[in-house]
Design an enzyme around this catalytic site. Structure first.
Site, PDB file in Angstrom:
ATOM      1  N   SER A  93       0.767  -1.240  -0.038  1.00 40.32           N
ATOM      2  CA  SER A  93      -0.133   0.040  -0.055  1.00 40.32           C
ATOM      3  C   SER A  93       0.884   1.293  -0.030  1.00 40.32           C
ATOM      4  O   SER A  93       1.698   1.435  -1.088  1.00 40.32           O
ATOM      5  CB  SER A  93      -0.902  -0.133   1.137  1.00 40.32           C
ATOM      6  OG  SER A  93      -1.906   0.928   1.029  1.00 40.32           O
ATOM      7  N   ASP A 194     -10.166  -4.920  -4.128  1.00 37.70           N
ATOM      8  CA  ASP A 194      -9.406  -4.407  -2.803  1.00 37.70           C
ATOM      9  C   ASP A 194     -10.207  -3.306  -2.650  1.00 37.70           C
ATOM     10  O   ASP A 194     -10.748  -2.442  -3.595  1.00 37.70           O
ATOM     11  CB  ASP A 194      -8.208  -3.873  -3.688  1.00 37.70           C
ATOM     12  CG  ASP A 194      -7.138  -3.160  -2.452  1.00 37.70           C
ATOM     13  OD1 ASP A 194      -7.609  -2.597  -1.564  1.00 37.70           O
ATOM     14  OD2 ASP A 194      -5.945  -3.307  -2.656  1.00 37.70           O
ATOM     15  N   HIS A 224      -7.201  -6.230   0.312  1.00 37.38           N
ATOM     16  CA  HIS A 224      -5.909  -5.283   0.346  1.00 37.38           C
ATOM     17  C   HIS A 224      -4.889  -5.656   1.157  1.00 37.38           C
ATOM     18  O   HIS A 224      -3.610  -5.596   0.705  1.00 37.38           O
ATOM     19  CB  HIS A 224      -6.502  -3.757   0.920  1.00 37.38           C
ATOM     20  CG  HIS A 224      -5.318  -2.702   0.860  1.00 37.38           C
ATOM     21  ND1 HIS A 224      -4.601  -2.398  -0.121  1.00 37.38           N
ATOM     22  CD2 HIS A 224      -4.640  -2.165   1.887  1.00 37.38           C
ATOM     23  CE1 HIS A 224      -4.072  -1.612   0.083  1.00 37.38           C
ATOM     24  NE2 HIS A 224      -3.928  -1.409   1.335  1.00 37.38           N
TER      25      HIS A 224
END
Length: 259
Positions: A93, A194, A224
């Site tokens: 991320s 996600d 995610h």
């Protein structure tokens, strides 16, 4: 404030190949620890730092910004380069954005890059209100724990400090402009579903980097936080194979600590 149990940084002294793992926004090293341990068991020197303001309480994070988070991983990378002949950077991320900036800035000092569901920008209209909203509202609901696997849990904040979110938005813009400077081999893994970072972010990264050795893998069974989800083992295996291809023999270096 004391660090939350499980959110501690992880470091392992292995062989001459090192890897720096970067966790995500409002998260902690807990989300990447199984990955770090997997690579450590295979002979790599591993650094998984705790980013400033993370792993304690959101009030601490509200006092930090992207410069603090990037400075931490930059220091860790420089330390790895002092004791390793090959160094990889990886992240989840926002950690993926941190890894990409490290690659852009350190050039040949980074052997390769691995990113999982890399974040590239904030979407929708809400981010445009951040410059003003952060002075009126301290936090919004958290983004942690987007995991498909039953029983799996991410140790992250339940609130997002808007001052930090405003800083993160600036950071994404900065990194996006630097992506053409990324020339290293790149392995990008993204979840088909996600709920935090849309797949368009991965597409933007792939379209803007200058790397010619690029691999994209779609993770069909994870959300995610894929490093704690059903596809975690595949992430670990694919990343190690990628590193072993670029720095042959890393699995034979052993895991003995060096003085």
């Amino acid at each position: 404030m004391p660090v939350l149990p499980g959110a501690e940084p992880f470091r392992h002294e292995g062989g001459e190949t090192g890897v720096l793992l970067c966790h995500g926004f409002t998260g902690s090293p807990q989300s990447l620890r199984p990955w770090a341990e997997y690579l450590a068991e295979r002979g790599l020197t591993v650094s998984l730092p705790l980013l400033p303001g993370h792993g304690t309480r959101w009030e601490d994070m509200a006092l930090t910004g992207w410069q603090d988070w990037y400075a931490e991983v930059d220091r860790e990378l420089r330390a790895l380069r002092e004791r390793c002949t090959e160094v990889f950077v990886a992240g989840l991320s926002m950690g993926g954005a941190l890894a990409l900036r490290l690659a852009a800035k350190h050039g040949e000092g980074v052997t390769g890059v691995v990113v999982v569901n890399p974040a590239n920008r904030m979407h929708g209209l809400a981010p445009y209100a951040l410059p003003v909203a952060r002075h009126l509202l301290r936090t919004t609901p958290g983004i942690a724990d987007d995991i498909k696997k039953e029983g799996a849990h991410e140790l992250g904040y339940t609130r997002v400090p808007l001052h930090s979110a405003h800083s993160l938005r600036k950071f994404f813009r900065l990194v996006d402009g630097e992506l053409p400077q990324v020339t290293q081999p790149l392995l990008l893994l993204r979840s088909a579903e996600d709920h935090v970072v849309p797949s368009v972010d991965s597409a933007l990264v792939l379209s803007r980097v200058s790397s010619t050795d690029v691999s994209e893998i779609v993770l069909e069974q994870s959300y995610h936080v894929a490093t704690l989800d059903h596809d975690a083992e595949r992430i670990f295996e694919e990343s190690f194979a990628f590193m072993d291809r670029l720095a042959p023999g890393i699995g034979k270096e052993g895991t003995a600590a060096r003085g």
